[in-house]
Motif scaffolding. Structure first.
Motif, PDB file in Angstrom:
ATOM      1  N   ASP A   1       0.858  -1.185   0.000  1.00 33.14           N
ATOM      2  CA  ASP A   1       0.000   0.000   0.000  1.00 33.14           C
ATOM      3  C   ASP A   1       0.893   1.234   0.000  1.00 33.14           C
ATOM      4  O   ASP A   1       1.682   1.427   0.926  1.00 33.14           O
ATOM      5  CB  ASP A   1      -0.890   0.039   1.247  1.00 33.14           C
ATOM      6  N   ALA A   2       0.800   2.039  -1.040  1.00 30.64           N
ATOM      7  CA  ALA A   2       1.551   3.290  -1.137  1.00 30.64           C
ATOM      8  C   ALA A   2       0.817   4.182  -2.121  1.00 30.64           C
ATOM      9  O   ALA A   2       0.383   3.724  -3.165  1.00 30.64           O
ATOM     10  CB  ALA A   2       2.978   3.036  -1.608  1.00 30.64           C
ATOM     11  N   ILE A   3       0.662   5.442  -1.776  1.00 30.52           N
ATOM     12  CA  ILE A   3      -0.052   6.391  -2.625  1.00 30.52           C
ATOM     13  C   ILE A   3       0.900   6.984  -3.658  1.00 30.52           C
ATOM     14  O   ILE A   3       1.919   7.581  -3.309  1.00 30.52           O
ATOM     15  CB  ILE A   3      -0.680   7.536  -1.790  1.00 30.52           C
TER      16      ILE A   3
ATOM     17  N   ASN B   1      -3.008   6.429  -7.253  1.00 29.42           N
ATOM     18  CA  ASN B   1      -3.250   5.001  -7.064  1.00 29.42           C
ATOM     19  C   ASN B   1      -2.708   4.572  -5.696  1.00 29.42           C
ATOM     20  O   ASN B   1      -1.719   5.112  -5.213  1.00 29.42           O
ATOM     21  CB  ASN B   1      -2.572   4.215  -8.197  1.00 29.42           C
ATOM     22  N   ASP B   2      -3.347   3.569  -5.067  1.00 26.86           N
ATOM     23  CA  ASP B   2      -2.938   3.184  -3.710  1.00 26.86           C
ATOM     24  C   ASP B   2      -2.109   1.905  -3.633  1.00 26.86           C
ATOM     25  O   ASP B   2      -1.886   1.377  -2.557  1.00 26.86           O
ATOM     26  CB  ASP B   2      -4.168   3.057  -2.806  1.00 26.86           C
ATOM     27  N   ARG B   3      -1.615   1.388  -4.765  1.00 29.37           N
ATOM     28  CA  ARG B   3      -0.783   0.185  -4.762  1.00 29.37           C
ATOM     29  C   ARG B   3       0.496   0.446  -5.543  1.00 29.37           C
ATOM     30  O   ARG B   3       0.499   1.137  -6.568  1.00 29.37           O
ATOM     31  CB  ARG B   3      -1.500  -1.006  -5.399  1.00 29.37           C
ATOM     32  N   ALA B   4       1.607  -0.126  -5.073  1.00 31.47           N
ATOM     33  CA  ALA B   4       2.896   0.057  -5.744  1.00 31.47           C
ATOM     34  C   ALA B   4       3.781  -1.156  -5.498  1.00 31.47           C
ATOM     35  O   ALA B   4       3.687  -1.809  -4.454  1.00 31.47           O
ATOM     36  CB  ALA B   4       3.591   1.314  -5.238  1.00 31.47           C
ATOM     37  N   HIS B   5       4.620  -1.454  -6.475  1.00 27.48           N
ATOM     38  CA  HIS B   5       5.683  -2.439  -6.285  1.00 27.48           C
ATOM     39  C   HIS B   5       6.821  -1.706  -5.589  1.00 27.48           C
ATOM     40  O   HIS B   5       6.964  -0.496  -5.728  1.00 27.48           O
ATOM     41  CB  HIS B   5       6.160  -2.983  -7.632  1.00 27.48           C
ATOM     42  N   TRP B   6       7.654  -2.440  -4.836  1.00 27.70           N
ATOM     43  CA  TRP B   6       8.739  -1.773  -4.134  1.00 27.70           C
ATOM     44  C   TRP B   6       9.993  -2.638  -4.124  1.00 27.70           C
ATOM     45  O   TRP B   6       9.929  -3.852  -4.308  1.00 27.70           O
ATOM     46  CB  TRP B   6       8.349  -1.422  -2.704  1.00 27.70           C
ATOM     47  N   TYR B   7      11.146  -1.979  -3.946  1.00 25.37           N
ATOM     48  CA  TYR B   7      12.419  -2.660  -3.735  1.00 25.37           C
ATOM     49  C   TYR B   7      13.330  -1.715  -2.974  1.00 25.37           C
ATOM     50  O   TYR B   7      13.061  -0.518  -2.882  1.00 25.37           O
ATOM     51  CB  TYR B   7      13.052  -3.113  -5.057  1.00 25.37           C
ATOM     52  N   MET B   8      14.390  -2.266  -2.406  1.00 25.40           N
ATOM     53  CA  MET B   8      15.346  -1.462  -1.645  1.00 25.40           C
ATOM     54  C   MET B   8      16.710  -1.565  -2.310  1.00 25.40           C
ATOM     55  O   MET B   8      17.067  -2.612  -2.838  1.00 25.40           O
ATOM     56  CB  MET B   8      15.418  -1.939  -0.201  1.00 25.40           C
ATOM     57  N   GLN B   9      17.457  -0.449  -2.271  1.00 34.40           N
ATOM     58  CA  GLN B   9      18.774  -0.416  -2.892  1.00 34.40           C
ATOM     59  C   GLN B   9      19.709   0.459  -2.069  1.00 34.40           C
ATOM     60  O   GLN B   9      19.306   1.514  -1.594  1.00 34.40           O
ATOM     61  CB  GLN B   9      18.656   0.116  -4.315  1.00 34.40           C
TER      62      GLN B   9
ATOM     63  N   SER C   1      21.286   3.868   5.805  1.00 40.63           N
ATOM     64  CA  SER C   1      20.250   2.898   5.464  1.00 40.63           C
ATOM     65  C   SER C   1      19.962   2.876   3.967  1.00 40.63           C
ATOM     66  O   SER C   1      20.288   3.805   3.242  1.00 40.63           O
ATOM     67  CB  SER C   1      18.962   3.215   6.230  1.00 40.63           C
ATOM     68  N   GLU C   2      19.338   1.782   3.532  1.00 38.78           N
ATOM     69  CA  GLU C   2      18.973   1.635   2.134  1.00 38.78           C
ATOM     70  C   GLU C   2      17.854   2.602   1.759  1.00 38.78           C
ATOM     71  O   GLU C   2      17.115   3.069   2.615  1.00 38.78           O
ATOM     72  CB  GLU C   2      18.502   0.212   1.865  1.00 38.78           C
ATOM     73  N   THR C   3      17.724   2.861   0.481  1.00 42.54           N
ATOM     74  CA  THR C   3      16.651   3.701  -0.036  1.00 42.54           C
ATOM     75  C   THR C   3      15.555   2.803  -0.582  1.00 42.54           C
ATOM     76  O   THR C   3      15.836   1.842  -1.281  1.00 42.54           O
ATOM     77  CB  THR C   3      17.183   4.620  -1.155  1.00 42.54           C
TER      78      THR C   3
ATOM     79  N   LYS D   1       7.815   6.195 -10.865  1.00 44.61           N
ATOM     80  CA  LYS D   1       8.800   5.686  -9.907  1.00 44.61           C
ATOM     81  C   LYS D   1       9.187   6.804  -8.961  1.00 44.61           C
ATOM     82  O   LYS D   1       9.475   7.920  -9.391  1.00 44.61           O
ATOM     83  CB  LYS D   1      10.018   5.177 -10.666  1.00 44.61           C
ATOM     84  N   TRP D   2       9.163   6.510  -7.650  1.00 40.92           N
ATOM     85  CA  TRP D   2       9.614   7.484  -6.663  1.00 40.92           C
ATOM     86  C   TRP D   2      10.357   6.757  -5.560  1.00 40.92           C
ATOM     87  O   TRP D   2      10.352   5.543  -5.481  1.00 40.92           O
ATOM     88  CB  TRP D   2       8.442   8.317  -6.126  1.00 40.92           C
ATOM     89  N   ARG D   3      11.028   7.534  -4.717  1.00 43.50           N
ATOM     90  CA  ARG D   3      11.803   6.910  -3.646  1.00 43.50           C
ATOM     91  C   ARG D   3      11.467   7.523  -2.303  1.00 43.50           C
ATOM     92  O   ARG D   3      10.956   8.629  -2.204  1.00 43.50           O
ATOM     93  CB  ARG D   3      13.289   7.020  -3.918  1.00 43.50           C
ATOM     94  N   GLU D   4      11.811   6.781  -1.282  1.00 39.73           N
ATOM     95  CA  GLU D   4      11.588   7.220   0.101  1.00 39.73           C
ATOM     96  C   GLU D   4      12.895   7.016   0.855  1.00 39.73           C
ATOM     97  O   GLU D   4      13.400   5.912   0.951  1.00 39.73           O
ATOM     98  CB  GLU D   4      10.479   6.362   0.715  1.00 39.73           C
ATOM     99  N   ASP D   5      13.457   8.100   1.356  1.00 39.02           N
ATOM    100  CA  ASP D   5      14.700   8.047   2.112  1.00 39.02           C
ATOM    101  C   ASP D   5      14.407   8.158   3.592  1.00 39.02           C
ATOM    102  O   ASP D   5      13.456   8.827   4.007  1.00 39.02           O
ATOM    103  CB  ASP D   5      15.614   9.216   1.736  1.00 39.02           C
ATOM    104  N   ASP D   6      15.239   7.514   4.419  1.00 40.20           N
ATOM    105  CA  ASP D   6      15.176   7.734   5.856  1.00 40.20           C
ATOM    106  C   ASP D   6      15.926   9.017   6.151  1.00 40.20           C
ATOM    107  O   ASP D   6      17.000   9.264   5.639  1.00 40.20           O
ATOM    108  CB  ASP D   6      15.835   6.593   6.627  1.00 40.20           C
ATOM    109  N   ASN D   7      15.352   9.866   6.955  1.00 36.72           N
ATOM    110  CA  ASN D   7      16.024  11.127   7.296  1.00 36.72           C
ATOM    111  C   ASN D   7      16.604  11.071   8.679  1.00 36.72           C
ATOM    112  O   ASN D   7      16.225  10.430   9.532  1.00 36.72           O
ATOM    113  CB  ASN D   7      15.057  12.297   7.182  1.00 36.72           C
TER     114      ASN D   7
END
Length: 102
Positions: free
Chosen positions: A59-61, A67-75, A83-85, A96-102
């Protein structure tokens, strides 16, 4: 670094070839366009994707289409002590978008 296709040992560079020190297997060294093409291969052969992915879904917007569904992976894209992104790919519009830990 290359690994032997026959026994899995690490290969060493030797005069334009990768050579396995364990079993003696050799293969050409260099870019993919330097490899020999066999008779059963076509130059420039295109392999088409079926559009299906083996990536997990969550679940990701999507910021693009909502849309409320997305495929994901970490790199790992930064130094090893950070930490990984997390990357997301929308299941609808393939944004395609990314989420970083701050």
């Amino acid at each position: 670094m290359e690994f032997c296709d026959e026994c899995g040992s690490m290969m060493k560079a030797d005069d334009g070839l990768w050579e396995c020190g364990s079993c003696g297997y050799t293969e050409p060294k260099g870019d993919a366009d330097q490899y020999v093409i066999t008779d059963d291969q076509e130059v420039g052969e295109i392999i088409e994707s079926s559009g299906e992915t083996s990536l997990p879904e969550t679940d990701a917007i999507c910021p693009e289409c909502g849309n409320d569904r997305a495929h994901w992976y970490m790199q790992q894209i930064r130094s090893a002590d950070e930490s990984e992104t997390r990357f997301f790919i929308c299941t609808e519009c393939e944004h395609k978008w990314r989420e970083d830990d701050n």
